[in-house]
Design a protein around this motif. Sequence first.
Motif, short mmCIF file in Angstrom:
data_model
loop_
_atom_site.label_atom_id
_atom_site.label_comp_id
_atom_site.label_asym_id
_atom_site.label_seq_id
_atom_site.Cartn_x
_atom_site.Cartn_y
_atom_site.Cartn_z
N GLU A 1 8.93 14.46 -47.09
CA GLU A 1 8.88 15.67 -47.90
C GLU A 1 9.33 15.36 -49.33
OE1 GLU A 1 7.83 18.92 -47.76
OE2 GLU A 1 8.62 18.96 -49.80
N PHE B 1 4.31 15.83 -45.50
CA PHE B 1 4.52 17.17 -46.09
C PHE B 1 5.35 18.05 -45.14
CE2 PHE B 1 -0.01 15.77 -46.42
CZ PHE B 1 0.10 15.14 -47.65
N ASP C 1 7.61 11.13 -52.19
CA ASP C 1 6.16 11.32 -52.18
C ASP C 1 5.56 10.46 -51.06
OD1 ASP C 1 3.40 11.18 -52.79
OD2 ASP C 1 3.82 11.49 -54.92
N VAL C 2 4.66 11.03 -50.27
CA VAL C 2 4.06 10.24 -49.18
C VAL C 2 3.43 8.95 -49.71
CG1 VAL C 2 3.66 12.16 -47.57
CG2 VAL C 2 1.91 11.58 -49.24
C1 LIG Z 1 2.33 23.95 -47.22
S1 LIG Z 1 3.91 23.18 -47.31
C2 LIG Z 1 4.20 22.82 -45.60
C3 LIG Z 1 5.65 22.61 -45.28
C4 LIG Z 1 5.97 22.52 -43.80
N1 LIG Z 1 5.25 21.47 -43.15
C5 LIG Z 1 5.75 23.84 -43.11
O1 LIG Z 1 4.82 23.92 -42.29
O2 LIG Z 1 6.50 24.78 -43.36
C6 LIG Z 1 3.52 21.64 -48.00
C7 LIG Z 1 4.75 20.79 -48.28
O3 LIG Z 1 4.30 19.51 -48.78
C8 LIG Z 1 5.21 19.07 -49.74
N2 LIG Z 1 4.46 18.06 -50.54
C9 LIG Z 1 3.49 18.29 -51.45
N3 LIG Z 1 3.03 17.12 -51.94
C10 LIG Z 1 3.71 16.13 -51.32
C11 LIG Z 1 3.69 14.71 -51.40
N4 LIG Z 1 2.84 14.08 -52.22
N5 LIG Z 1 4.53 14.00 -50.62
C12 LIG Z 1 5.39 14.64 -49.77
N6 LIG Z 1 5.47 15.98 -49.67
C13 LIG Z 1 4.64 16.73 -50.42
C14 LIG Z 1 5.61 20.33 -50.50
O4 LIG Z 1 6.84 20.18 -51.17
C15 LIG Z 1 5.67 21.35 -49.35
O5 LIG Z 1 6.96 21.42 -48.82
#
Ligand SMILES: C[S@@+](CC[C@H](N)C(=O)[O-])C[C@H]1O[C@@H](n2cnc3c(N)ncnc32)[C@H](O)[C@@H]1O
Length: 352
Positions: A226, A203, A253-254
């Motif tokens: 991401e 993420f 997606d992770v």
């Molecule tokens: C709360 S944000 C944190 C972003 C970054 N790490 C920061 O601290 O600014 C959560 C991030 O997770 C991404 N995200 C949500 N579900 C995800 C998934 N299944 N796989 C990868 N990324 C995901 C969202 O698009 C978002 O950018």
Amino acid sequence: MMFLFVDKRRAEEVRKALLEKRMVDNTYTLIKEGQGEVGFPLKRIGRGEADDLMKKYNGRIKNLGEGLAVKRKKSELPRSLKELSSRYIKKSLSTYETIGGIAIVELPEGITKEEEHAIGNALLKMNRNIKGVYAKAGKYEGIFRTRKLRLIAGTDNKETIHRENNVLLKLNVEEVYFSPRLASERKRIFSLVRPEERVLVMFSGCGPYVFEIAKNTEASSVAGIEINPVAHRYALENMKLNHAYNVELYGGDVRDVIPVLKQGSYSFDRIVMPLPKGADDFLDVAFEVAKEGACIHMYDFLREEDIPDAAEDKVKNACLRQGWKPEILRTVKCGQYGPHIYRTCTDFRVSR
Ligand SMILES: C[S@@+](CC[C@H](N)C(=O)[O-])C[C@H]1O[C@@H](n2cnc3c(N)ncnc32)[C@H](O)[C@@H]1O
């Protein structure tokens, strides 16, 4: 120019009442007169209102004429948002956040367009680095955790470059999640990284954790995953901007990317999971690429009374299901999300 003169001992009470009724003309300064009196510049008011004020505050109204009334100088701009908001609107705004050259304010309901512009323009004047002021126009929502913004003053350009913990982060503040309030939490995390560690940030957004770890530690590599394509594109740009070449970035997606990494025999000493709503649902995928003894940082939103048990129970249950033994190191509060609700991070190690 009409002024209401009152005994200085009642000045604070009168100031609040006049602001509440929006009767003060803020383009003029207060006047302090010899015998302990303070004069408040008034907007145009009728005779009845003037009589009421004099009676209520035992004061007198004096017309000073343009020559005696002193226009407020530019240097007397408000110094804080609190001061600014109490000058322009009834409700007080205690804080605003800046991301690069952009200020983001949360406006109370019911304020007029005029008041909105006054706040926005004053913020532009208070901080010359701010080029655009936006009001929050929605909550963080969806998988990407983004929110709508509405321009209230300055230039409409939602792309900016933010500096944090020795790193530059380019992003669009509406299309990418980013909170500058997490700067000290990110510092806490990178301070824990030891030389030669392989780190994974699930993420990863536009890359704040990834690049701050890459630039401030001796980690051997940092990977980021991401799902938001816009955030991922900015992360790729930020890799160049920061000359961070021990970094690998994956868009997707992770749940899809981690099995591919596992196939390529990737495994990590440290895994950061900055997705406070639902990170525990992804613990099973994190374990897939965790080394023996790996340290995991799992974020959560918790009510005060549930800290730390709710998060630590999620960790223990997930470990139990997947056959790992957890060693909980700590759960820290790293920001307030709502009344009595906190963003927390639980740090733990896992072994077989
Ligand atoms: C709360 S944000 C944190 C972003 C970054 N790490 C920061 O601290 O600014 C959560 C991030 O997770 C991404 N995200 C949500 N579900 C995800 C998934 N299944 N796989 C990868 N990324 C995901 C969202 O698009 C978002 O950018």
